[in-house]
Design an enzyme around this catalytic site. Structure first.
Site, PDB file in Angstrom:
ATOM      1  N   CYS A 389       0.838  -1.205   0.000  1.00  0.00           N
ATOM      2  CA  CYS A 389       0.000   0.000   0.000  1.00  0.00           C
ATOM      3  C   CYS A 389       0.877   1.261   0.000  1.00  0.00           C
ATOM      4  CB  CYS A 389      -0.993  -0.032   1.145  1.00  0.00           C
ATOM      5  SG  CYS A 389      -2.458   0.933   0.762  1.00  0.00           S
ATOM      6  N   HIS A 518      -3.698  -4.977   0.394  1.00  0.00           N
ATOM      7  CA  HIS A 518      -3.122  -5.530   1.633  1.00  0.00           C
ATOM      8  C   HIS A 518      -3.210  -7.056   1.616  1.00  0.00           C
ATOM      9  CE1 HIS A 518      -2.568  -1.798   3.939  1.00  0.00           C
ATOM     10  NE2 HIS A 518      -3.553  -1.353   3.194  1.00  0.00           N
ATOM     11  N   GLU A 520      -1.759  -9.137   3.365  1.00  0.00           N
ATOM     12  CA  GLU A 520      -1.671  -9.722   4.715  1.00  0.00           C
ATOM     13  C   GLU A 520      -3.037 -10.085   5.290  1.00  0.00           C
ATOM     14  OE1 GLU A 520      -1.064  -6.596   3.899  1.00  0.00           O
ATOM     15  OE2 GLU A 520      -1.525  -5.150   5.476  1.00  0.00           O
TER      16      GLU A 520
HETATM   17  N1  GLN Z   1      -1.873   6.725   2.754  1.00  0.00           N
HETATM   18  C1  GLN Z   1      -1.976   5.964   1.559  1.00  0.00           C
HETATM   19  C2  GLN Z   1      -3.325   6.133   0.881  1.00  0.00           C
HETATM   20  O1  GLN Z   1      -4.262   6.564   1.468  1.00  0.00           O
HETATM   21  C3  GLN Z   1      -1.686   4.505   1.808  1.00  0.00           C
HETATM   22  C4  GLN Z   1      -2.694   3.842   2.672  1.00  0.00           C
HETATM   23  C5  GLN Z   1      -2.221   2.543   3.237  1.00  0.00           C
HETATM   24  O2  GLN Z   1      -1.029   2.260   3.236  1.00  0.00           O
HETATM   25  N2  GLN Z   1      -3.119   1.748   3.753  1.00  0.00           N
HETATM   26  O3  GLN Z   1      -3.456   5.816  -0.281  1.00  0.00           O
END
Ligand code: GLN
Length: 546
Positions: A389, A518, A520
């Site tokens: 992410c 994600h 995970e």
């Molecule tokens: N801050 C980033 C976004 O909003 C990444 C978010 C995250 O890593 N879950 O896109």
């Protein structure tokens, strides 16, 4: 059979493993051939966990249907192997919001809407709805917080009322703590006796008491709890600290907690043998001595006062462990704060002593420049690297800056009016941000991703279309794709519906993969997740081939 409800409350203090106990009982009942599900009720006024800082509340876990939940939902999924849905997470805020909306819609037909019974009534309806949605034989309901707190008393009230309505279908488990003070050297039961008494005051008699303690509980202690808490000695369950959380179902099963539940709820044992042996086998297997693989997680949600907190990335940590179990390594995980790389570039050298590096998700600008430096270091030094992410966004920014020579490249999350918004928000998100409607409005839950042939991603997932979970607002800016591609960045996974980049990788590197989602959240203990497995394999190769 009639649907059964098991409420799990905590005594003495928080953090003693109520969630793991709930997840373990879930797995045990499942292992006996029943359909079981688990839900959590948190006492917060927040409508969901999405607006809470991970340092305060731990990781925000995301379900397929896009609910932003407490990390315990992750434990339920990991232990049961099943998808939990948004019905299974409740907070005080959500309950009140629903009741108030109903009142505004005249659904109470002119009645005076009162905290009792209307709030507990709403909780009961929600609990029943979760059971129906999962078509469960057993619904485990974990009540957040500790008994005696003002905040969760309405949930206990709901449990009491439910028990009053159908006493045979409702059971109470108290997960309590038995300290062994160093100066005394003896396991003490009094705090647990008091916790049971507090439950009694709320009109609830625990049916089973799970005693968490540093050591196994002896017969004398069990007898004491039985006498003073008014329960059968067989219903006092010893739950000592375990080497791995995955031992807990096995330990509780040995104490016969499943049999006691069935007996007390008058549920006959299924003739067909369930699959609990699979879990027992797995828990035994992971203990075998193996070579260590050293993984560093470079992030920023670690420090609270003088303590290091790992709860913020709990699913990442578990996913690393699952992959290690699968590949045959013992995990060694170190947390490194990215901020130090901003102060001192030479600190980056420490990354060379790890077999693999992960940059997990995150929000806001603190520590991000340090992450960009870490991504560059691992790209150049060919250290296996997984960006998740924010981690992937950082990899794309780094590549744009250092390979494509767009020095000012960054994300609009970090610099609103940047010249090169390599990472940017999509139109609908801009509107949401303008209106400050932050809660529950990110790109959330499961989305499809199509994998390009001939890429690392396609090879490791072994299929063309995958589905992974998201939680972010920002995306790779499609206007820069062709420039990045000509310089060697491979966009190996794209969402076909919105044409959004989901996975990036580079060639001629042992492993350098970034994912916008994600992974995970979908990793399971026995099977692991393909991305983590491949990352661990690559990391293991660098150090000591198996
Ligand atoms: N801050 C980033 C976004 O909003 C990444 C978010 C995250 O890593 N879950 O896109």
């Amino acid at each position: 059979m009639r649907r059964k409800y098991i409420f799990v409350a905590g005594g003495v203090m928080s953090g003693i493993g109520k969630g793991i106990t709930t997840a373990s009982v879930l797995r045990i009942l499942q292992g006996k051939g029943y359909r079981a599900t688990a839900m959590k009720i948190d006492p917060y006024v927040n409508v969901d966990a999405g607006t809470m800082n991970p340092i305060e509340h731990g990781e925000v876990f995301v379900t397929d249907d896009g609910a932003e939940c407490d990390q315990d939902i992750g434990n339920y999924e990991r232990f049961s192997g099943e998808n939990i849905t948004k019905e299974n997470y409740l907070t005080t805020g959500k309950v009140y919001q629903t009741v108030i909306n109903k009142e505004r819609n005249l659904e109470y037909k002119g009645k005076c809407v009162e905290v009792v019974p209307h709030i507990p009534d709403e909780v009961i309806q929600r609990v029943k709805k979760a059971g129906e949605a999962a078509k469960a034989d057993f619904v485990l309901v974990e009540i957040g917080g500790t008994v005696g707190e003002y905040q969760n008393s309405l949930f206990l009230e709901a449990a009491r009322m439910m028990h009053l309505q159908t006493p045979k279908d409702v059971l109470f488990i108290l997960v309590s703590y038995l300290p062994v003070p160093e100066t005394i050297g003896e396991m003490k039961t009094k705090p647990t006796q008091n916790a049971a008494r507090i439950l009694n005051e709320a009109g609830i008699q625990p049916d089973i008491i799970v005693g968490r303690s540093p050591f196994p509980m002896d017969e004398a202690r069990k007898k004491k709890i039985s006498t003073f808490c008014n329960i059968d000695k067989k219903d006092v369950i010893s739950a000592p600290d375990a080497e791995s959380i995955y031992d807990v179902p096995v330990n509780l099963d040995k104490e016969k907690i499943g049999e006691r539940i069935l007996k007390k709820m008058e549920v006959p044992l299924k003739k067909k043998k369930g699959d609990f042996h699979k879990w027992e086998f797995f828990a035994k297997e992971i203990k075998k001595k193996k070579k260590t693989v050293k993984i560093a997680i470079v992030g920023k949600y670690f420090e609270t006062g003088n303590f290091v907190l790992t709860d913020s990335y709990i699913s990442v940590i578990e996913a690393v462990k699952h992959a290690c179990y699968k590949v045959g390594y013992k995990e060694s995980i170190t947390w490194l704060s990215s901020e130090k790389y901003e102060k001192e570039k030479s600190a980056l050298k420490e990354l060379s002593s790890y077999d693999g590096v992960i940059i997990p998700g995150g929000f806001g600008e603190r520590g991000v420049e340090g992450m960009i430096r870490a991504a560059k270091y691992c790209r150049e030094k060919k250290i296996p690297f997984l960006g998740i992410c924010l981690g992937m966004q950082v990899m794309v920014i780094e590549f744009a800056r250092n390979v494509c020579k767009l020095n000012k490249a960054t994300s609009t999350e970090l610099e609103k009016n940047t010249k090169h918004p390599i990472i940017d928000v999509m139109e609908p998100q801009k509107e949401i941000l303008r209106k400050k409607k932050y809660g529950g409005t990110m790109r959330l839950g499961a989305y499809d991703c199509e994998l390009k042939p001939g890429t690392v991603a396609r090879r490791l997932y072994k299929k063309k279309m995958i589905s992974e979970r998201h939680r972010h607002r920002f995306e790779v800016n499609n206007e820069y794709l062709s420039l990045l591609e000509t310089k060697g960045l491979v966009f190996s996974g794209v969402n076909p519906d919105f044409n959004l980049v989901e996975i990036m990788e580079i060639k001629k590197h042992p492993f350098y993969v970034g994912v916008q989602f994600h992974p995970e959240f979908k990793s399971k203990p026995i099977t692991g997740h393909p991305l983590f497995i491949e990352f661990i394999k690559a990391s293991g190769k660098k150090r000591a081939p198996l």
